[in-house]
Design a protein around this motif. Sequence first.
Motif, PDB file in Angstrom:
ATOM      1  N   SER A 176     116.467  93.617  60.107  1.00 23.93           N
ATOM      2  CA  SER A 176     115.472  92.601  59.775  1.00 23.93           C
ATOM      3  C   SER A 176     115.355  91.516  60.823  1.00 23.93           C
ATOM      4  CB  SER A 176     115.840  91.947  58.441  1.00 23.93           C
ATOM      5  OG  SER A 176     117.059  91.213  58.586  1.00 23.93           O
ATOM      6  N   ARG A 202     109.279  96.704  63.855  1.00 25.91           N
ATOM      7  CA  ARG A 202     108.028  96.112  63.354  1.00 25.91           C
ATOM      8  C   ARG A 202     108.314  95.161  62.197  1.00 25.91           C
ATOM      9  NH1 ARG A 202     106.064 101.428  64.449  1.00 25.91           N
ATOM     10  NH2 ARG A 202     106.351 102.078  62.269  1.00 25.91           N
ATOM     11  N   ILE A 203     109.233  95.555  61.328  1.00 29.40           N
ATOM     12  CA  ILE A 203     109.621  94.677  60.215  1.00 29.40           C
ATOM     13  C   ILE A 203     110.272  93.413  60.749  1.00 29.40           C
ATOM     14  CG2 ILE A 203     111.109  94.465  58.192  1.00 29.40           C
ATOM     15  CD1 ILE A 203     110.893  97.532  57.900  1.00 29.40           C
ATOM     16  N   THR A 205     109.976  92.004  63.704  1.00 30.00           N
ATOM     17  CA  THR A 205     109.007  91.153  64.396  1.00 30.00           C
ATOM     18  C   THR A 205     108.245  90.279  63.405  1.00 30.00           C
ATOM     19  OG1 THR A 205     108.775  92.743  66.205  1.00 30.00           O
ATOM     20  CG2 THR A 205     106.986  91.165  65.892  1.00 30.00           C
ATOM     21  N   ARG A 206     107.870  90.871  62.287  1.00 33.01           N
ATOM     22  CA  ARG A 206     107.139  90.102  61.267  1.00 33.01           C
ATOM     23  C   ARG A 206     108.029  89.045  60.628  1.00 33.01           C
ATOM     24  NH1 ARG A 206     107.202  90.977  55.952  1.00 33.01           N
ATOM     25  NH2 ARG A 206     107.943  93.127  56.176  1.00 33.01           N
ATOM     26  N   LEU A 207     109.248  89.422  60.252  1.00 31.36           N
ATOM     27  CA  LEU A 207     110.135  88.491  59.552  1.00 31.36           C
ATOM     28  C   LEU A 207     110.596  87.357  60.458  1.00 31.36           C
ATOM     29  CD1 LEU A 207     112.286  91.006  57.459  1.00 31.36           C
ATOM     30  CD2 LEU A 207     110.374  89.591  56.685  1.00 31.36           C
ATOM     31  N   ALA A 209     108.954  86.176  63.001  1.00 31.85           N
ATOM     32  CA  ALA A 209     107.782  85.312  63.189  1.00 31.85           C
ATOM     33  C   ALA A 209     107.595  84.380  62.001  1.00 31.85           C
ATOM     34  CB  ALA A 209     106.535  86.165  63.399  1.00 31.85           C
ATOM     35  N   GLU A 210     107.896  84.879  60.801  1.00 29.49           N
ATOM     36  CA  GLU A 210     107.773  84.035  59.608  1.00 29.49           C
ATOM     37  C   GLU A 210     108.738  82.857  59.646  1.00 29.49           C
ATOM     38  OE1 GLU A 210     108.261  86.606  56.264  1.00 29.49           O
ATOM     39  OE2 GLU A 210     106.317  87.595  56.536  1.00 29.49           O
ATOM     40  N   GLY A 214     109.299  83.618  66.589  1.00 32.11           N
ATOM     41  CA  GLY A 214     108.924  84.916  67.121  1.00 32.11           C
ATOM     42  C   GLY A 214     108.616  84.928  68.600  1.00 32.11           C
TER      43      GLY A 214
END
Length: 334
Positions: A176, A202-203, A205-207, A209-210, A214
């Motif tokens: 994660s 991909r997961i 990168t999203r988490l 960034a949140e 990121g």
Amino acid sequence: MNQASGQPSPERIMQIATGNWAQSILATSAIHSLFNHLEAGADTPEQVSKTAGLSPRGTQALLDGLVGLGLVESRDGLYRNSPEASAFLVEGKPGYLGGFAQVVFAGPPNRADLPEVARTGVPVTPEPADLPENPFWEQLVPAIAPLSVPSALAAAEHLGLATTGPVSILDVGGGSGIYSSVWLAMNPQARSTQIDWANVNRIATRLVAEHGVGDRFHTTDGDFHTTDFGTDLYDVAVYSHIAHQESPADNQAVFTKFRQALKPGGTLVVNDFVVEDDRSGPPFPLIFHTTMLLQTTQGSTWTRNDYRTWLTDAGFTDVTFQPTASPATLVYAR
């Protein structure tokens, strides 16, 4: 032991034998967000039933089960979360483990396979690690992220990461990206690279960034067994909850690659379920060993001496251990 008579009691055996009952109650309550409703002020079965959209009969059964498990407290017909449930089972809180409970409840391994696998020593189903695009990873990765938060915080304090200035981090099998999320937030001059499967990255990168960091997080897609880590590039490296699924030879090999990738004086941080050398404890890592039996061909929960041997043979000269607030142990190697 029966406190009144001093005789052995079957209660502990009954609790263990019906452990799947507890698992199903916890997971079902998380699926229906019962802990969130209780936290928000619903304190009667009628209120919980209405806000959760459950039948009155089902609500009372779940509340009774949660009280029996010590996750909900009941007094004069009113219900509230226990301190543990409030901290770890309310969605949106950083330590939320309800997702983990749901994954364990619904996902592999099939515990009914354990008698056969104990006989053969070989999993009945393929290893998830051998199937990089398996949706299992996309369910598991976000769910287990909170398990690593206590270790990430403890390691950051131990290493003084918040005040080290520019620091380069390598996270292998980072899932994660929780270490990067925590450490980059602490140190605005830090940068992190994660090596993992493409769908997992991909997961991450999203988490990451949140968490608002990121722009300092980068990923390399690939199998860490064959991906080059580079030479003298990183100040800190992380290998979290990966060693238990690997063979001794593979752990030895990856630690050697870590030693090459770290700058002189750099630190490798290993986070995993480590057992004592005589395999007398701690309880959770010992129990977890059966999961590795069911899911991997050579994985285990490894001893402190295993880590000392592998890391020393890989070229590290200083190996220390630190317990954490979770069932995991941190291993530092320099």
